[in-house]
Design an enzyme around this catalytic site. Sequence first.
Site, PDB file in Angstrom:
ATOM      1  NE  ARG A   1      -3.389   2.801  11.485  1.00 15.25           N
ATOM      2  CZ  ARG A   1      -3.452   1.702  10.721  1.00 15.25           C
ATOM      3  NH1 ARG A   1      -2.504   1.475   9.837  1.00 15.25           N
ATOM      4  NH2 ARG A   1      -4.445   0.844  10.843  1.00 15.25           N
TER       5      ARG A   1
ATOM      6  CG  ASP B   1     -11.185  -5.051   6.784  1.00 16.08           C
ATOM      7  OD1 ASP B   1     -11.760  -4.982   7.891  1.00 16.08           O
ATOM      8  OD2 ASP B   1     -10.014  -5.416   6.648  1.00 16.08           O
TER       9      ASP B   1
ATOM     10  NE  ARG C   1      14.917  -5.672  10.711  1.00 16.04           N
ATOM     11  CZ  ARG C   1      15.242  -5.888  11.974  1.00 16.04           C
ATOM     12  NH1 ARG C   1      14.297  -6.120  12.876  1.00 16.04           N
ATOM     13  NH2 ARG C   1      16.504  -5.882  12.356  1.00 16.04           N
TER      14      ARG C   1
ATOM     15  NE  ARG D   1      -3.664  -0.154   2.233  1.00 16.11           N
ATOM     16  CZ  ARG D   1      -4.120  -0.786   3.313  1.00 16.11           C
ATOM     17  NH1 ARG D   1      -3.940  -0.262   4.515  1.00 16.11           N
ATOM     18  NH2 ARG D   1      -4.750  -1.944   3.201  1.00 16.11           N
TER      19      ARG D   1
END
Length: 243
Positions: free
Chosen positions: A88, A204, A45, A27
């Site tokens: 975020r 979701d 990572r 994303r």
Amino acid sequence: MEKIVPIIDIPYNTIAPRVVVCGDPGRAEKIASRLDDVQVVAKSREYWTFNGKYKGVPVTVSSHGVGAAGAHVSFEGLILGGAKVIIRVGTCGTMQPDMPQGALIIATAACREEGVTAQLIPQSYPAVASYDVVQLMLDAAKQTDAWVRAGIICTGGIFYKGLLPTNNRLMADAGCLAFENEAAMLFVTCSLKGVKAGCISAADGPCFEFVGSEEFNHYPEVMAKAIEDEITIALESIIRVEI
């Protein structure tokens, strides 16, 4: 020798003061594709970081992985690297029955149920978003046709339910809108460091504890639009934040 921020591997003083973060590195690439003059800063990572410009304004995009502990590494590192405002862009499970799949939730605050922030500051310290960032996101949301609600969410430390009871149903009864894993960590970290913060999440589906993970249906087309909308809201907002 160039000084590097630990773990996330970004060089000091190389990122923009405006940073959009998300859990998924894929994303992060999607968000970065909305920018001009994109450059890869680091891929370490789960922490992938990109620099670019949105409507001429420098913006950094970075992934923080899943969970508060790993996200704390990201947020602290980004602040060391020069972040002054962090938004975020995430996903969440709804905690209220009237919220449709694909709804967007702008967090005004987050319950600290993740178990990590208590190691930084007493539990009485609130996890709150920056007021101006919330207002800018609400304003940007009016330019979309997305279903949007602002309010308190719950940040937990688990994804799948175990044998022990959680506070999720209590928090739902108290009016919490959604459950996710990183917002409280972001809000507390940024508050302690004098950095502005915001969070928008695409729903979701209901929180697993309410429906069972086996009944979960991702509805990829609905979520794809919701994620595109929340990316737009985050980018339109972050370039307008005063820093």
